[in-house]
Design an enzyme around this catalytic site. Structure first.
Site, PDB file in Angstrom:
ATOM      1  N   GLY A 100       5.760   1.477   9.223  1.00  0.00           N
ATOM      2  CA  GLY A 100       4.908   0.319   8.973  1.00  0.00           C
ATOM      3  C   GLY A 100       4.997  -0.723  10.078  1.00  0.00           C
ATOM      4  O   GLY A 100       3.987  -1.303  10.487  1.00  0.00           O
ATOM      5  N   THR A 101       6.198  -0.953  10.577  1.00  0.00           N
ATOM      6  CA  THR A 101       6.370  -1.969  11.615  1.00  0.00           C
ATOM      7  C   THR A 101       5.572  -1.608  12.857  1.00  0.00           C
ATOM      8  O   THR A 101       4.891  -2.451  13.441  1.00  0.00           O
ATOM      9  CB  THR A 101       7.868  -2.107  11.954  1.00  0.00           C
ATOM     10  OG1 THR A 101       8.560  -2.504  10.768  1.00  0.00           O
ATOM     11  CG2 THR A 101       8.106  -3.125  13.053  1.00  0.00           C
TER      12      THR A 101
ATOM     13  N   GLN B 218       2.965  -1.991   1.071  1.00  0.00           N
ATOM     14  CA  GLN B 218       3.439  -2.051  -0.311  1.00  0.00           C
ATOM     15  C   GLN B 218       2.408  -1.520  -1.303  1.00  0.00           C
ATOM     16  O   GLN B 218       2.765  -1.071  -2.386  1.00  0.00           O
ATOM     17  CB  GLN B 218       3.801  -3.496  -0.687  1.00  0.00           C
ATOM     18  CG  GLN B 218       5.069  -4.006  -0.017  1.00  0.00           C
ATOM     19  CD  GLN B 218       6.339  -3.357  -0.561  1.00  0.00           C
ATOM     20  OE1 GLN B 218       6.378  -2.898  -1.708  1.00  0.00           O
ATOM     21  NE2 GLN B 218       7.369  -3.303   0.267  1.00  0.00           N
TER      22      GLN B 218
ATOM     23  N   SER C 113       3.302   3.129   5.184  1.00  0.00           N
ATOM     24  CA  SER C 113       4.606   3.667   5.572  1.00  0.00           C
ATOM     25  C   SER C 113       5.113   4.596   4.473  1.00  0.00           C
ATOM     26  O   SER C 113       5.203   4.189   3.308  1.00  0.00           O
ATOM     27  CB  SER C 113       5.578   2.503   5.795  1.00  0.00           C
ATOM     28  OG  SER C 113       6.825   2.980   6.215  1.00  0.00           O
TER      29      SER C 113
ATOM     30  N   HIS D  59       7.962   5.841   3.524  1.00  0.00           N
ATOM     31  CA  HIS D  59       9.185   5.676   2.735  1.00  0.00           C
ATOM     32  C   HIS D  59       9.014   4.724   1.568  1.00  0.00           C
ATOM     33  O   HIS D  59       9.918   4.584   0.749  1.00  0.00           O
ATOM     34  CB  HIS D  59      10.370   5.259   3.629  1.00  0.00           C
ATOM     35  CG  HIS D  59      10.369   3.835   4.087  1.00  0.00           C
ATOM     36  ND1 HIS D  59      11.055   2.845   3.426  1.00  0.00           N
ATOM     37  CD2 HIS D  59       9.787   3.235   5.146  1.00  0.00           C
ATOM     38  CE1 HIS D  59      10.902   1.698   4.067  1.00  0.00           C
ATOM     39  NE2 HIS D  59      10.132   1.902   5.121  1.00  0.00           N
TER      40      HIS D  59
ATOM     41  N   THR E 115       5.826  13.450  21.298  1.00  0.00           N
ATOM     42  CA  THR E 115       5.777  14.678  20.512  1.00  0.00           C
ATOM     43  C   THR E 115       5.644  14.314  19.034  1.00  0.00           C
ATOM     44  O   THR E 115       6.407  13.514  18.512  1.00  0.00           O
ATOM     45  CB  THR E 115       7.053  15.503  20.732  1.00  0.00           C
ATOM     46  OG1 THR E 115       7.134  15.830  22.118  1.00  0.00           O
ATOM     47  CG2 THR E 115       7.027  16.782  19.906  1.00  0.00           C
TER      48      THR E 115
ATOM     49  N   CYS F 161      20.983 -15.712   2.191  1.00  0.00           N
ATOM     50  CA  CYS F 161      22.259 -15.030   2.377  1.00  0.00           C
ATOM     51  C   CYS F 161      22.107 -13.520   2.428  1.00  0.00           C
ATOM     52  O   CYS F 161      23.050 -12.811   2.746  1.00  0.00           O
ATOM     53  CB  CYS F 161      23.217 -15.410   1.262  1.00  0.00           C
ATOM     54  SG  CYS F 161      23.827 -17.077   1.519  1.00  0.00           S
TER      55      CYS F 161
HETATM   56  C1  PLP Z   1      11.420  14.608  30.516  1.00  0.00           C
HETATM   57  C2  PLP Z   1      10.783  14.173  29.254  1.00  0.00           C
HETATM   58  N1  PLP Z   1      10.615  12.873  29.000  1.00  0.00           N
HETATM   59  C3  PLP Z   1      10.061  12.419  27.861  1.00  0.00           C
HETATM   60  C4  PLP Z   1       9.623  13.292  26.901  1.00  0.00           C
HETATM   61  C5  PLP Z   1       8.999  12.730  25.669  1.00  0.00           C
HETATM   62  O1  PLP Z   1       9.850  12.817  24.553  1.00  0.00           O
HETATM   63  P1  PLP Z   1       9.248  12.818  23.071  1.00  0.00           P
HETATM   64  O2  PLP Z   1       8.498  14.064  22.934  1.00  0.00           O
HETATM   65  O3  PLP Z   1      10.452  12.765  22.190  1.00  0.00           O
HETATM   66  O4  PLP Z   1       8.391  11.623  22.935  1.00  0.00           O
HETATM   67  C6  PLP Z   1       9.769  14.685  27.112  1.00  0.00           C
HETATM   68  C7  PLP Z   1       9.319  15.702  26.140  1.00  0.00           C
HETATM   69  O5  PLP Z   1       8.262  15.707  25.605  1.00  0.00           O
HETATM   70  C8  PLP Z   1      10.367  15.121  28.318  1.00  0.00           C
HETATM   71  O6  PLP Z   1      10.526  16.425  28.557  1.00  0.00           O
HETATM   72  C1  PLP Z   2       4.584  -5.311   3.577  1.00  0.00           C
HETATM   73  C2  PLP Z   2       5.408  -4.551   4.551  1.00  0.00           C
HETATM   74  N1  PLP Z   2       4.961  -4.390   5.820  1.00  0.00           N
HETATM   75  C3  PLP Z   2       5.653  -3.708   6.732  1.00  0.00           C
HETATM   76  C4  PLP Z   2       6.851  -3.114   6.425  1.00  0.00           C
HETATM   77  C5  PLP Z   2       7.574  -2.376   7.502  1.00  0.00           C
HETATM   78  O1  PLP Z   2       7.503  -0.986   7.318  1.00  0.00           O
HETATM   79  P1  PLP Z   2       8.596  -0.006   7.964  1.00  0.00           P
HETATM   80  O2  PLP Z   2       9.856  -0.319   7.264  1.00  0.00           O
HETATM   81  O3  PLP Z   2       8.098   1.346   7.695  1.00  0.00           O
HETATM   82  O4  PLP Z   2       8.673  -0.334   9.411  1.00  0.00           O
HETATM   83  C6  PLP Z   2       7.365  -3.253   5.112  1.00  0.00           C
HETATM   84  C7  PLP Z   2       8.654  -2.668   4.680  1.00  0.00           C
HETATM   85  O5  PLP Z   2       9.691  -2.741   5.290  1.00  0.00           O
HETATM   86  C8  PLP Z   2       6.625  -3.982   4.159  1.00  0.00           C
HETATM   87  O6  PLP Z   2       7.057  -4.139   2.917  1.00  0.00           O
END
Ligand code: PLP
Ligand code: PLP
Lengths: 386, 139, 386, 139
Positions: free
Chosen positions: A71-72, A179, A199, A201, A237, A324
């Site tokens: 979500g973020t 939400q 999101s 989760h 990826t 808190c």
């Molecule tokens: C050298 C290199 N850098 C970056 C990436 C990107 O990583 P990711 O697929 O986890 O985004 C890859 C593979 O795709 C890679 O082989």
């Molecule tokens: C309203 C709202 N927006 C955004 C987020 C962020 O989502 P995520 O935790 O998947 O980054 C949340 C929960 O953390 C949320 O409740």
């Protein structure tokens, strides 16, 4: 000890059927969806099917679904992405004071980059007023971003009305539906949104995967750059296991949603009634226009973290808008925006029910909470001063 | 928030010396509601200027309650001068540490104790009457 | 049909022990690490332990480990993050022509934002020359980003030497170690890097989770904003299952790494020898200074995608630097930078071995490839013209 | 790349009319090595200006080979004028579609056929000899 989880707004357990859907893709169908051999094609197909499924449920087309890491990221991609794409046309953004930090902090960042942001107030029930939105619109407004349902109070916002307004004024409209999705019906055309974040989760899917819905034709620039995945809007990826899990979770959450949520709502109403029967406890947020699983109350003379810890010692998981619990000095910006005093905000308790909660869970909480409140109140100098 | 250690949780679960005192010799209160922590400490002082009895009331988080409890244990039996040497950090140390974010905002119990001692001394000097002192907020 | 996976540089299957480590955290220990109740604390503890484990393996401290959604995000956070933080000091960046698109495209984006980028050439073996790095340094150079091992040729780059140079000139140094981590020892102090990217799915971990190592004191700004997780550098609810999986995978990959990789290297050498025995096949990249699992050859007169498809029809998964596998018109920028002709680049084949490959796998491939090559050559007008 | 459909894969696996012709009446070649696709088509033309026989040689991806194969099947038996009406899109349609990225870069087989027909006609008119024509690249 009995364990009762009443913090579904924070996160949810992954549904066993979702785990089952994901499992084969860790080790057997594990290919990189961008590979053209059969291992890759299997993953590509799974991702395509998941995308179609998600699109259909939201009333969108597959091309309009961009998978993100949650979500973020979806919120930031929407807000910063539109700002980057449209800064030539204007630099004013409208949001509200009760947004999640992912939206608020993205907006605050844009303020440091020469954008002006209007943070709309809310009424005592925690709802944005449509008249305030209208009044805030300027010729240079490029984006309105207002959440669908608030994460603390569950208060539903007038998204349809804002959608109509945004359309009339030709302003891009984003809603953070993190939400809402999975708890209430969400259809992008019905809401009239151009961008929508969700999101997994939050609805019994895995963490680390989300969606930004992008209505076709919406101008948006990516935040990062690379291999061209997700139509270059979100390269990297593909987390195909996450995508599969998200789609399955969304499917499960929206199948027979009404009856499932009616059950949650009934439990919630019982819990709410029981809590409000404790002296000097008041409800935060709108009594009806709120998410089915959400209760948020302020319990006078006691502080939220102490409540959480005391409940936790007896197996009950809840949360609070107390400062808190966040490490900052100020309590929840949402509750303060609704006009609560600092004392009321520090003493707030959020209990969010989910599909696995039972009547016994509610009875258990209503049984243990009053003595906890009494004990903390007796320890409190405020209680004695009153 | 990081989680509390066992000793802190013990003081949170079973706080020592909770309560008020009708015949306190000194009362100190620190904190304010906007920060979410208010601690009040009552002391009874004997003829040798020792803390003969001590009670606390606290509105606040786990750390606020635990430090309040801890400070009362540490202070009991000490002379006022000994008690004035103790600071908030000593209280945290006796609790075997607090989560970093709690070190600043909820670790005020020694201040409350000091305020109570100050209140006692001011009364003895006849500068102030008790009801005023109880309202004297620091922080 | 026998299935032989020789595309471990694209992605790897998740190790069964990694799956086992992740599984309990989907449904049982599922709490949000930011929640203060016991469900949250369990997740927080698991994340903390994983972070410690990763830090220890890399020779870093836990605070220096920031979890991201993968290699692409880690690369972008490193490059854009340093650019944002240090643009007041200078606007020149040094990289190479053979970087992954995550690095190249982040650099290209920064060129549109007023930064100047030097793309260093490589020699015929695909290696950056330290003299070129030195010559490229300017008073306004704020960042050097050179990959540890190339994803196409496996060619190792002189990271230690560049690290020394960067330190001398007080320039922040990032390495994309996505291909290196898990295959060769990687220690941040030994390499002298300030920033290092890695991605779990390249070493038998899950997709959608990676790390950016950030040496303490390195100036960096986040790309997106929100709840403050990961020291505000990468907010969003932590993908704790992914984090746990990444740490477990890294632990497995680096335990007895030498003997495991010696086995891979032996198989690779056999495969390489067999391939080079086919007429008019040449090796791409450095013969020794390459990743233990990597073979990259150019097979004259045939085109890579046809080779991949033909091998795939017989159960063998490989990849190619042919343009036809990427949707662009130009073949691999890496092979072209090494001075290969378009024909050689279109006819390249990358075979990357992993820990589960066997001698039988290699024999099988060496058995089926020559007739495939012959068939495609006989179909090729170039073969007849030669 | 999206994946190929079954019909495309069938033509890739079992390409029709692969080969060269020593006594071709026309030869056409399109594409170039930097794009990664080169197609050469040989035709034999009968007295009624029909394509009596056709062969192809292709260096290129799956789509390049399948479209080459397809175009030879489609052209065989057609008059030259009929063959000239066929375009690359028709070939893709006969293959029941190609992945979008392949529509532009590897879908040139009809062009190769047209080049062969042009080469035949030019020879008949005596404008050019065959060895030159074979080198005439389009694209
Ligand atoms: C050298 C290199 N850098 C970056 C990436 C990107 O990583 P990711 O697929 O986890 O985004 C890859 C593979 O795709 C890679 O082989
Ligand atoms: C309203 C709202 N927006 C955004 C987020 C962020 O989502 P995520 O935790 O998947 O980054 C949340 C929960 O953390 C949320 O409740």
């Amino acid at each position: 000890m009995r364990r009762v989880y009443l913090d579904h707004a924070a996160t949810t357990p992954v549904h066993p059927e979702v785990i089952a859907a994901m499992l084969p893709h860790f080790h057997n169908s594990f290919g990189n969806p961008s590979s053209i051999h059969s291992f890759g094609r299997e993953s590509r197909q799974a991702v395509d099917e998941a995308r179609e499924k998600v699109a259909k449920i939201l009333g969108a087309t597959a091309r309009e679904i961009v998978f993100t890491s949650g979500g973020t990221e979806a919120d930031n991609l929407a807000i910063q992405g539109v700002a980057l794409a449209k800064k030539g046309q204007g630099r004013h953004i409208i949001t509200s004071q009760i947004e999640h930090h992912a939206v608020l902090d993205a907006c605050k960042y844009l303020e440091t980059q020469g954008f002006a942001v209007t943070y709309l107030p809310v009424n005592a029930e925690g709802q944005v007023q449509i008249a305030d939105v209208l009044a805030a619109i300027r010729p240079d407004t490029i984006l309105i971003t207002i959440m669908h349902a608030n994460n603390e109070t569950g208060a539903l916002q007038p998204i349809r009305e804002i959608g109509r307004l945004a359309k009339e004024h030709k302003i891009t409209f984003h809603t953070d539906a993190v939400q809402a999705v999975g708890s209430i019906p969400v259809n992008v055309d019905d809401l009239g949104v151009d961008l929508l974040s969700l999101s997994a989760h939050k609805f019994y899917g895995p963490k680390g995967i989300g969606v930004l819905y992008i209505r076709s034709g919406t101008k948006l620039k990516p935040l990062y750059h690379g291999g061209g995945q997700e139509r270059k809007l979100r390269p990297g990826t593909e987390n195909h296991v996450g995508v599969i899990g998200l789609a399955k979770a969304l499917e499960l959450a929206t199948t027979e949603m009404e009856s499932k949520q009616a059950k949650v709502r009934a439990l919630r109403d019982k819990l709410m009634g029981g809590l409000l029967a404790i002296p000097e406890v008041k409800l935060n947020g709108h009594p009806e226009e709120r998410l089915p699983g959400n209760v948020n109350v302020s319990i006078r003379y006691v502080e939220g973290e102490s409540l959480i810890l005391s409940l936790d010692m007896q197996g009950v998981a809840v949360s609070s808008g107390s400062a808190c619990t966040s490490g900052s000095l100020d309590p929840s910006h949402v509750l303060l925006a609704m006009g609560l005093s600092h004392g009321e905000a520090h003493g707030s308790l959020r209990l969010t029910l989910g599909q696995d909660n039972t009547e016994e869970d509610v009875d258990y909480v209503l049984g243990i909470l009053p003595p906890i409140v009494l004990r903390l109140r007796q320890m409190s100098p405020l209680y004695h001063k009153r | 928030m990081n989680s509390y250690n066992e000793k802190v949780m013990d003081h949170f679960k079973n706080p020592r010396n909770v309560g008020s005192m009708d015949d306190a010799d000194g009362i100190g209160e620190v904190g304010n509601i906007s920060c979410g922590d208010i601690m009040r400490i009552y002391i009874k002082v004997d003829g040798e200027e020792r803390i003969a009895d001590i009670k606390f009331q606290t509105f606040g988080c786990g750390a606020a309650i635990a430090t309040s409890s801890m400070v009362t244990e540490m202070a009991k039996g000490k002379t006022l001068d000994e008690a004035l040497v103790m600071n908030n950090k000593d209280v945290a140390t006796s609790l075997e540490g607090l989560p970093p974010v709690k070190m600043h905002c909820s670790n005020l119990a020694a201040d409350a104790l000091h305020a109570a001692i100050k209140n006692y001394r001011e009364q003895k000097l006849g500068h102030k009457d008790m009801s005023d002192a109880a309202e004297a907020h620091t922080h």
